[in-house]
Write a protein that holds these residues in place. Structure first.
Motif, PDB file in Angstrom:
ATOM      1  N   ARG A 251      34.810  32.705  29.295  1.00  0.00           N
ATOM      2  CA  ARG A 251      33.930  33.875  29.369  1.00  0.00           C
ATOM      3  C   ARG A 251      34.711  35.070  29.866  1.00  0.00           C
ATOM      4  O   ARG A 251      35.698  34.922  30.579  1.00  0.00           O
ATOM      5  N   THR A 252      34.244  36.263  29.486  1.00  0.00           N
ATOM      6  CA  THR A 252      34.898  37.478  29.957  1.00  0.00           C
ATOM      7  C   THR A 252      34.503  37.744  31.403  1.00  0.00           C
ATOM      8  O   THR A 252      33.333  37.927  31.703  1.00  0.00           O
ATOM      9  N   ALA A 253      35.512  37.757  32.271  1.00  0.00           N
ATOM     10  CA  ALA A 253      35.267  38.067  33.679  1.00  0.00           C
ATOM     11  C   ALA A 253      35.704  39.502  33.959  1.00  0.00           C
ATOM     12  O   ALA A 253      36.814  39.891  33.611  1.00  0.00           O
ATOM     13  N   TYR A 254      34.806  40.272  34.557  1.00  0.00           N
ATOM     14  CA  TYR A 254      35.155  41.613  35.040  1.00  0.00           C
ATOM     15  C   TYR A 254      35.482  41.497  36.510  1.00  0.00           C
ATOM     16  O   TYR A 254      34.797  40.797  37.262  1.00  0.00           O
ATOM     17  N   PHE A 255      36.533  42.199  36.936  1.00  0.00           N
ATOM     18  CA  PHE A 255      36.844  42.203  38.366  1.00  0.00           C
ATOM     19  C   PHE A 255      37.586  43.473  38.723  1.00  0.00           C
ATOM     20  O   PHE A 255      38.101  44.180  37.851  1.00  0.00           O
ATOM     21  N   SER A 256      37.607  43.765  40.014  1.00  0.00           N
ATOM     22  CA  SER A 256      38.334  44.928  40.519  1.00  0.00           C
ATOM     23  C   SER A 256      39.679  44.461  41.044  1.00  0.00           C
ATOM     24  O   SER A 256      39.739  43.769  42.061  1.00  0.00           O
ATOM     25  N   PRO A 257      40.781  44.840  40.390  1.00  0.00           N
ATOM     26  CA  PRO A 257      42.095  44.375  40.829  1.00  0.00           C
ATOM     27  C   PRO A 257      42.434  44.855  42.243  1.00  0.00           C
ATOM     28  O   PRO A 257      43.264  44.235  42.913  1.00  0.00           O
ATOM     29  N   ALA A 258      41.781  45.895  42.687  1.00  0.00           N
ATOM     30  CA  ALA A 258      42.069  46.418  44.025  1.00  0.00           C
ATOM     31  C   ALA A 258      41.461  45.539  45.120  1.00  0.00           C
ATOM     32  O   ALA A 258      41.953  45.491  46.236  1.00  0.00           O
ATOM     33  N   ARG A 259      40.406  44.835  44.779  1.00  0.00           N
ATOM     34  CA  ARG A 259      39.711  44.016  45.793  1.00  0.00           C
ATOM     35  C   ARG A 259      39.867  42.537  45.563  1.00  0.00           C
ATOM     36  O   ARG A 259      39.638  41.738  46.473  1.00  0.00           O
ATOM     37  N   GLN A 260      40.163  42.147  44.327  1.00  0.00           N
ATOM     38  CA  GLN A 260      40.182  40.722  43.982  1.00  0.00           C
ATOM     39  C   GLN A 260      41.571  40.346  43.464  1.00  0.00           C
ATOM     40  O   GLN A 260      41.842  40.425  42.271  1.00  0.00           O
ATOM     41  N   SER A 261      42.430  39.907  44.367  1.00  0.00           N
ATOM     42  CA  SER A 261      43.801  39.577  43.982  1.00  0.00           C
ATOM     43  C   SER A 261      43.834  38.258  43.237  1.00  0.00           C
ATOM     44  O   SER A 261      43.167  37.308  43.631  1.00  0.00           O
ATOM     45  N   PRO A 262      44.638  38.222  42.153  1.00  0.00           N
ATOM     46  CA  PRO A 262      44.757  36.970  41.422  1.00  0.00           C
ATOM     47  C   PRO A 262      45.368  35.890  42.295  1.00  0.00           C
ATOM     48  O   PRO A 262      46.130  36.193  43.222  1.00  0.00           O
ATOM     49  N   PRO A 263      45.044  34.628  42.001  1.00  0.00           N
ATOM     50  CA  PRO A 263      45.604  33.517  42.770  1.00  0.00           C
ATOM     51  C   PRO A 263      47.128  33.487  42.619  1.00  0.00           C
ATOM     52  O   PRO A 263      47.659  33.878  41.583  1.00  0.00           O
ATOM     53  N   ALA A 264      47.793  33.002  43.640  1.00  0.00           N
ATOM     54  CA  ALA A 264      49.263  33.007  43.660  1.00  0.00           C
ATOM     55  C   ALA A 264      49.867  32.157  42.536  1.00  0.00           C
ATOM     56  O   ALA A 264      49.292  31.216  42.080  1.00  0.00           O
TER      57      ALA A 264
END
Length: 264
Positions: A251-264
């Motif tokens: 599914r298409t996930a929307y997120f804010s890169p400034a607040r939601q850092s991708p997992p390491a």
DNA sequence: ACTGGCGCCTGTTTGC
DNA sequence: TGCAAACAGGCGCCAG
């Protein structure tokens, strides 16, 4: 459209507009919408009956008919909705209709035909058969944690899994993860118990807010919630950075890169 | 046992 | 402007 908040709205609509009205006949415009029952049987069972009680669990709405006979189960798929029509003809895509003796009717509308109507014995038995998880709005935090125990996949994928918890869909899952600053692709084991407890709270806040605005995501407070921006300027309401998208669990996930850092 | 991916439908939006 | 492709608030089924 229909996630938990929409189902809250539709259950109320049925409770307010369809209970205690005798069904004269049914009209099944597209039999594919009926699951597990033929149109003539459906009509035979419901004609002369009266809906007496409603219930909702996750993305299912149930309506009891008769005294001890059985229940209708509504599932709205991607584009389903229910309308109570007092005068006039059924709207387009009203593939299943319950016509009342007094002239009004209940229309089950679903342009994309992913929705389903069933006849079931009881909601309890149906939920057990489908192995649905606890309702997202009634589950307590301890049971929520238990449902996520030992899971390996992305948190978004788990939130969308109706057997984990019933009611969250694509957009409100995204919103809850945004509120909590969790990137949707983060796996469950990467999250601490404290993270999950906060996420539980965020889910409750998001669902309550959505219900308050009759499940119109564009009507949510644009200062606090991401969803209005998903359909608008596509910017994070907190930081102003452009929202990003990524496919997570299909599914298409929307997120804010400034607040939601991708997992390491 | 779990998980991600695909297909089901069709109206609307996007992009060449 | 016009048409094809992509997309959409979900889920059952399948393979790994």
């Amino acid at each position: 459209m229909p996630e938990l908040p929409d189902n809250v709205v539709y259950r109320r609509r049925i409770a307010d507009g369809a209970l205690n009205r005798k069904i004269a006949q049914t009209n099944v415009v597209d039999p594919r919408i009926l699951a597990g029952v033929e149109p003539h049987r459906f009509d035979e069972v419901l004609s002369g009956q009266t809906l007496t009680e409603t219930h909702r669990h996750g993305k299912h709405v149930f309506a009891k008919y008769g005294d001890e006979t059985g229940w209708l189960a509504f599932h709205f798929g991607m584009t389903g909705k229910v309308e109570i029509v007092e005068n006039g003809d059924p709207s387009e895509y009203a593939y299943i209709q319950l016509h009342f003796e007094d002239g009004g009717h209940l229309a089950f509308v679903c342009p994309r035909k992913f929705a389903r109507v069933r006849l079931i014995d009881t909601p309890e038995a149906f939920l057990e058969e489908k192995e649905l998880g606890p309702d997202a709005r009634r589950v307590d935090v301890e049971a929520f944690l238990e449902q996520l125990e030992g899971r390996r996949g992305s948190i978004k994928g788990r939130l969308l899994d109706q057997q984990v918890v019933a009611g969250l869909g694509n957009i409100y899952a995204d919103e809850a993860l945004y509120q909590e600053g969790i990137h949707p692709a983060t796996t469950v084991p990467e999250l601490s118990e404290a993270n999950l407890r906060s996420l539980y709270d965020a889910i409750q806040v998001v669902l309550d807010a959505a219900i308050d605005v009759e499940s119109d995501p564009t009507a949510l407070d644009p200062e606090r919630f991401m969803l209005p921006h998903r359909y608008g300027d596509e910017r994070c309401p907190d930081t102003g950075v452009p929202l990003e998208t990524e496919q997570v669990s299909g599914r298409t996930a929307y997120f804010s890169p400034a607040r939601q850092s991708p997992p390491a």
